[in-house]
Every structure is written in structure tokens, then in C-alpha cells.
Design a protein around this motif. Structure first.
Motif, PDB file in Angstrom:
ATOM      1  N   GLU A  79       0.833  -1.200   0.000  1.00 28.56           N
ATOM      2  CA  GLU A  79       0.000   0.000   0.000  1.00 28.56           C
ATOM      3  C   GLU A  79       0.866   1.249   0.000  1.00 28.56           C
ATOM      4  O   GLU A  79       0.587   2.222  -0.702  1.00 28.56           O
ATOM      5  CB  GLU A  79      -0.953   0.014   1.203  1.00 28.56           C
ATOM      6  CG  GLU A  79      -2.081  -0.978   1.115  1.00 28.56           C
ATOM      7  CD  GLU A  79      -1.727  -2.372   1.652  1.00 28.56           C
ATOM      8  OE1 GLU A  79      -0.528  -2.693   1.796  1.00 28.56           O
ATOM      9  OE2 GLU A  79      -2.656  -3.142   1.914  1.00 28.56           O
ATOM     10  N   ALA A  80       1.938   1.214   0.789  1.00 23.42           N
ATOM     11  CA  ALA A  80       2.860   2.344   0.832  1.00 23.42           C
ATOM     12  C   ALA A  80       3.526   2.540  -0.521  1.00 23.42           C
ATOM     13  O   ALA A  80       3.659   3.672  -1.004  1.00 23.42           O
ATOM     14  CB  ALA A  80       3.905   2.134   1.922  1.00 23.42           C
ATOM     15  N   LEU A  81       3.934   1.445  -1.146  1.00 23.26           N
ATOM     16  CA  LEU A  81       4.586   1.499  -2.452  1.00 23.26           C
ATOM     17  C   LEU A  81       3.667   2.145  -3.488  1.00 23.26           C
ATOM     18  O   LEU A  81       4.081   3.027  -4.250  1.00 23.26           O
ATOM     19  CB  LEU A  81       4.980   0.086  -2.892  1.00 23.26           C
ATOM     20  CG  LEU A  81       5.757  -0.046  -4.186  1.00 23.26           C
ATOM     21  CD1 LEU A  81       7.120   0.613  -4.077  1.00 23.26           C
ATOM     22  CD2 LEU A  81       5.911  -1.520  -4.533  1.00 23.26           C
ATOM     23  N   GLU A  82       2.421   1.718  -3.489  1.00 21.77           N
ATOM     24  CA  GLU A  82       1.447   2.278  -4.427  1.00 21.77           C
ATOM     25  C   GLU A  82       1.241   3.775  -4.183  1.00 21.77           C
ATOM     26  O   GLU A  82       1.217   4.575  -5.124  1.00 21.77           O
ATOM     27  CB  GLU A  82       0.117   1.526  -4.296  1.00 21.77           C
ATOM     28  CG  GLU A  82      -0.939   1.963  -5.275  1.00 21.77           C
ATOM     29  CD  GLU A  82      -2.228   1.172  -5.133  1.00 21.77           C
ATOM     30  OE1 GLU A  82      -3.294   1.777  -5.364  1.00 21.77           O
ATOM     31  OE2 GLU A  82      -2.180  -0.023  -4.806  1.00 21.77           O
ATOM     32  N   LEU A  83       1.110   4.150  -2.934  1.00 22.61           N
ATOM     33  CA  LEU A  83       0.863   5.557  -2.599  1.00 22.61           C
ATOM     34  C   LEU A  83       2.079   6.428  -2.911  1.00 22.61           C
ATOM     35  O   LEU A  83       1.948   7.504  -3.500  1.00 22.61           O
ATOM     36  CB  LEU A  83       0.472   5.686  -1.125  1.00 22.61           C
ATOM     37  CG  LEU A  83      -0.024   7.052  -0.673  1.00 22.61           C
ATOM     38  CD1 LEU A  83      -1.185   7.547  -1.523  1.00 22.61           C
ATOM     39  CD2 LEU A  83      -0.444   6.989   0.793  1.00 22.61           C
ATOM     40  N   TYR A  84       3.266   5.988  -2.528  1.00 22.35           N
ATOM     41  CA  TYR A  84       4.480   6.740  -2.857  1.00 22.35           C
ATOM     42  C   TYR A  84       4.637   6.891  -4.366  1.00 22.35           C
ATOM     43  O   TYR A  84       4.977   7.963  -4.865  1.00 22.35           O
ATOM     44  CB  TYR A  84       5.735   6.037  -2.317  1.00 22.35           C
ATOM     45  CG  TYR A  84       6.080   6.309  -0.882  1.00 22.35           C
ATOM     46  CD1 TYR A  84       6.025   7.585  -0.331  1.00 22.35           C
ATOM     47  CD2 TYR A  84       6.518   5.270  -0.063  1.00 22.35           C
ATOM     48  CE1 TYR A  84       6.374   7.816   0.984  1.00 22.35           C
ATOM     49  CE2 TYR A  84       6.878   5.495   1.261  1.00 22.35           C
ATOM     50  CZ  TYR A  84       6.807   6.771   1.781  1.00 22.35           C
ATOM     51  OH  TYR A  84       7.162   7.003   3.083  1.00 22.35           O
ATOM     52  N   SER A  85       4.411   5.810  -5.110  1.00 21.63           N
ATOM     53  CA  SER A  85       4.577   5.841  -6.567  1.00 21.63           C
ATOM     54  C   SER A  85       3.599   6.818  -7.207  1.00 21.63           C
ATOM     55  O   SER A  85       3.975   7.618  -8.072  1.00 21.63           O
ATOM     56  CB  SER A  85       4.390   4.443  -7.157  1.00 21.63           C
ATOM     57  OG  SER A  85       5.376   3.569  -6.653  1.00 21.63           O
ATOM     58  N   GLU A  86       2.352   6.742  -6.784  1.00 18.02           N
ATOM     59  CA  GLU A  86       1.330   7.653  -7.307  1.00 18.02           C
ATOM     60  C   GLU A  86       1.671   9.092  -6.952  1.00 18.02           C
ATOM     61  O   GLU A  86       1.598   9.989  -7.797  1.00 18.02           O
ATOM     62  CB  GLU A  86      -0.039   7.274  -6.734  1.00 18.02           C
ATOM     63  CG  GLU A  86      -1.146   8.228  -7.130  1.00 18.02           C
ATOM     64  CD  GLU A  86      -2.440   7.948  -6.380  1.00 18.02           C
ATOM     65  OE1 GLU A  86      -3.152   8.916  -6.085  1.00 18.02           O
ATOM     66  OE2 GLU A  86      -2.723   6.766  -6.082  1.00 18.02           O
ATOM     67  N   ALA A  87       2.043   9.315  -5.697  1.00 20.68           N
ATOM     68  CA  ALA A  87       2.376  10.668  -5.246  1.00 20.68           C
ATOM     69  C   ALA A  87       3.560  11.223  -6.029  1.00 20.68           C
ATOM     70  O   ALA A  87       3.549  12.388  -6.450  1.00 20.68           O
ATOM     71  CB  ALA A  87       2.681  10.659  -3.750  1.00 20.68           C
ATOM     72  N   LEU A  88       4.562  10.402  -6.236  1.00 20.07           N
ATOM     73  CA  LEU A  88       5.754  10.841  -6.957  1.00 20.07           C
ATOM     74  C   LEU A  88       5.417  11.210  -8.397  1.00 20.07           C
ATOM     75  O   LEU A  88       5.856  12.247  -8.900  1.00 20.07           O
ATOM     76  CB  LEU A  88       6.825   9.750  -6.912  1.00 20.07           C
ATOM     77  CG  LEU A  88       8.139  10.086  -7.596  1.00 20.07           C
ATOM     78  CD1 LEU A  88       8.796  11.295  -6.952  1.00 20.07           C
ATOM     79  CD2 LEU A  88       9.083   8.881  -7.534  1.00 20.07           C
ATOM     80  N   TYR A  89       4.627  10.380  -9.048  1.00 21.71           N
ATOM     81  CA  TYR A  89       4.258  10.624 -10.448  1.00 21.71           C
ATOM     82  C   TYR A  89       3.513  11.952 -10.597  1.00 21.71           C
ATOM     83  O   TYR A  89       3.863  12.791 -11.430  1.00 21.71           O
ATOM     84  CB  TYR A  89       3.407   9.459 -10.964  1.00 21.71           C
ATOM     85  CG  TYR A  89       2.921   9.634 -12.375  1.00 21.71           C
ATOM     86  CD1 TYR A  89       3.783   9.405 -13.445  1.00 21.71           C
ATOM     87  CD2 TYR A  89       1.621  10.028 -12.639  1.00 21.71           C
ATOM     88  CE1 TYR A  89       3.354   9.572 -14.755  1.00 21.71           C
ATOM     89  CE2 TYR A  89       1.184  10.203 -13.948  1.00 21.71           C
ATOM     90  CZ  TYR A  89       2.038   9.973 -14.997  1.00 21.71           C
ATOM     91  OH  TYR A  89       1.609  10.145 -16.279  1.00 21.71           O
ATOM     92  N   VAL A  90       2.506  12.159  -9.764  1.00 19.82           N
ATOM     93  CA  VAL A  90       1.692  13.371  -9.852  1.00 19.82           C
ATOM     94  C   VAL A  90       2.497  14.600  -9.421  1.00 19.82           C
ATOM     95  O   VAL A  90       2.476  15.636 -10.091  1.00 19.82           O
ATOM     96  CB  VAL A  90       0.405  13.231  -8.999  1.00 19.82           C
ATOM     97  CG1 VAL A  90      -0.351  14.538  -8.918  1.00 19.82           C
ATOM     98  CG2 VAL A  90      -0.479  12.128  -9.567  1.00 19.82           C
ATOM     99  N   ALA A  91       3.225  14.475  -8.319  1.00 21.03           N
ATOM    100  CA  ALA A  91       3.967  15.626  -7.796  1.00 21.03           C
ATOM    101  C   ALA A  91       5.094  16.044  -8.730  1.00 21.03           C
ATOM    102  O   ALA A  91       5.329  17.251  -8.901  1.00 21.03           O
ATOM    103  CB  ALA A  91       4.509  15.306  -6.411  1.00 21.03           C
ATOM    104  N   ALA A  92       5.786  15.103  -9.322  1.00 14.24           N
ATOM    105  CA  ALA A  92       6.862  15.448 -10.248  1.00 14.24           C
ATOM    106  C   ALA A  92       6.305  16.236 -11.431  1.00 14.24           C
ATOM    107  O   ALA A  92       6.932  17.195 -11.899  1.00 14.24           O
ATOM    108  CB  ALA A  92       7.576  14.189 -10.729  1.00 14.24           C
ATOM    109  N   ASP A  93       5.110  15.860 -11.873  1.00 13.53           N
ATOM    110  CA  ASP A  93       4.466  16.565 -12.978  1.00 13.53           C
ATOM    111  C   ASP A  93       4.034  17.973 -12.567  1.00 13.53           C
ATOM    112  O   ASP A  93       4.224  18.930 -13.306  1.00 13.53           O
ATOM    113  CB  ASP A  93       3.263  15.752 -13.473  1.00 13.53           C
ATOM    114  CG  ASP A  93       2.570  16.407 -14.652  1.00 13.53           C
ATOM    115  OD1 ASP A  93       3.250  16.688 -15.654  1.00 13.53           O
ATOM    116  OD2 ASP A  93       1.357  16.651 -14.561  1.00 13.53           O
TER     117      ASP A  93
END
Length: 168
Positions: A79-93
Motif C-alpha cells: 500500500e505504501a509502495l502504491e501511494l508513494y509511486s502515485e504521489a511521486l508521479y503526480v507531484a513530479a508533474d
């Protein structure tokens, strides 16, 4: 909890002051190791942000990071992996790859990969973090040095010989 109830009654569930109070309460639960309750509150904040955009992108990223850290604390790494990955993708953009919170999220994701035994993914992410921290903070900033040490740990775990100049 009483303050949150009062804020909710007075201002409504999606009001910035209610959400800010909710965030502070979630952080307090986290500090008390009540991670399930923290996750519940962080989740409510994120759900409200999909309806009404009250917070800026950096605040939402902070909430996502805190929620992911809570997942890690209770052993829910996927769950943490999914949330970090999603957050990173959106935030980097939205914030750019060099934004300090984006770099911190990338470092958190690298740490999670390392703890999950995904060493090549950890090394790749830590290498990006190191590059960005060197550019923004310099070689001798504590965060840059800490990232170098994490890379050394990953390399050692991969069984690669580590020499003094590997990332210095």
C-alpha cells in the motif's frame, strides 16, 4: 478529537480549517504510534481533496507521504509502495522533479524498495536523489551525505565492492 468535531460542526467537513485540524490530529496519532487512526484521517483528507481542492500540491504530497509512512509502520508495504509511486508521479508533474518534497518522496520510495529487497530499484532512485541533492544542496549537505551512505548500503547489499570514490 474534540477540536475536530467542533471545526466540522462550525465550518463543515471540507473547510480548510477543518482539514488542517484533521491533518494535525492525524500527525499526533502518527507520533503516538496509532498508525491505523492516522491512516484513516489522512485518507479522509485526500478524499476531500478529490472533491474540493483546498490545499496546494505540496500539502497534498505531504499528506500522501505521511500516509505512506503510516502504512510502512504497520507493515503494509505494498500500500505504501502504491501511494508513494502515485504521489511521486503526480507531484513530479505538478511541482517539478527538483522540488524538495518530490526529492524527499523519491528518497522515501527508494528506502521502501530497499526494505522490500528491491535493490536495483532502490539504487536507481537513490542515484536520482543524489544527483538532485548535489545540484540543489551541494556535496556536503547532511541530506546529500545521507543519500551517499544509503547508496553504499545498497551496493553492499548487492554484493558490489564499495570504494571510497563510489559516490563521493
Amino acid at each position: 478529537a474534540d477540536v475536530l468535531e467542533t471545526a466540522t460542526r462550525s465550518f463543515g467537513i471540507n473547510h480548510p480549517l477543518t482539514l488542517l485540524t484533521q491533518g494535525h490530529l492525524a500527525a499526533a496519532y502518527f507520533m503516538q504510534s496509532n498508525y491505523e487512526k492516522a491512516i484513516e484521517l489522512f485518507s479522509e483528507i485526500l478524499k476531500s481533496q478529490t472533491k474540493i481542492r483546498t490545499f496546494d500540491d505540496s500539502t497534498i504530497l505531504t499528506v500522501q507521504n505521511n500516509m505512506a509512512m503510516s502504512y510502512v509502520k504497520i507493515g503494509k508495504q505494498e500500500e505504501a509502495l502504491e501511494l508513494y509511486s502515485e504521489a511521486l508521479y503526480v507531484a513530479a508533474d505538478k511541482l517539478g522533479v527538483d522540488h524538495p518534497l518530490v526529492v524527499a518522496t523519491e528518497s522515501n520510495l527508494a528506502s521502501l524498495h530497499f526494505n522490500m529487497g528491491k535493490l536495483k530499484a532502490a539504487l536507481s532512485l537513490y542515484s536520482k536523489v543524489l544527483e538532485r541533492r548535489r545540484e540543489s544542496l551541494g556535496d556536503y549537505h547532511p541530506l546529500t551525505v545521507a543519500t551517499k551512505l544509503k547508496i553504499v548500503s545498497v551496493l553492499e547489499s548487492l554484493g558490489r565492492p564499495v570504494y571510497g570514490d563510489v559516490c563521493w
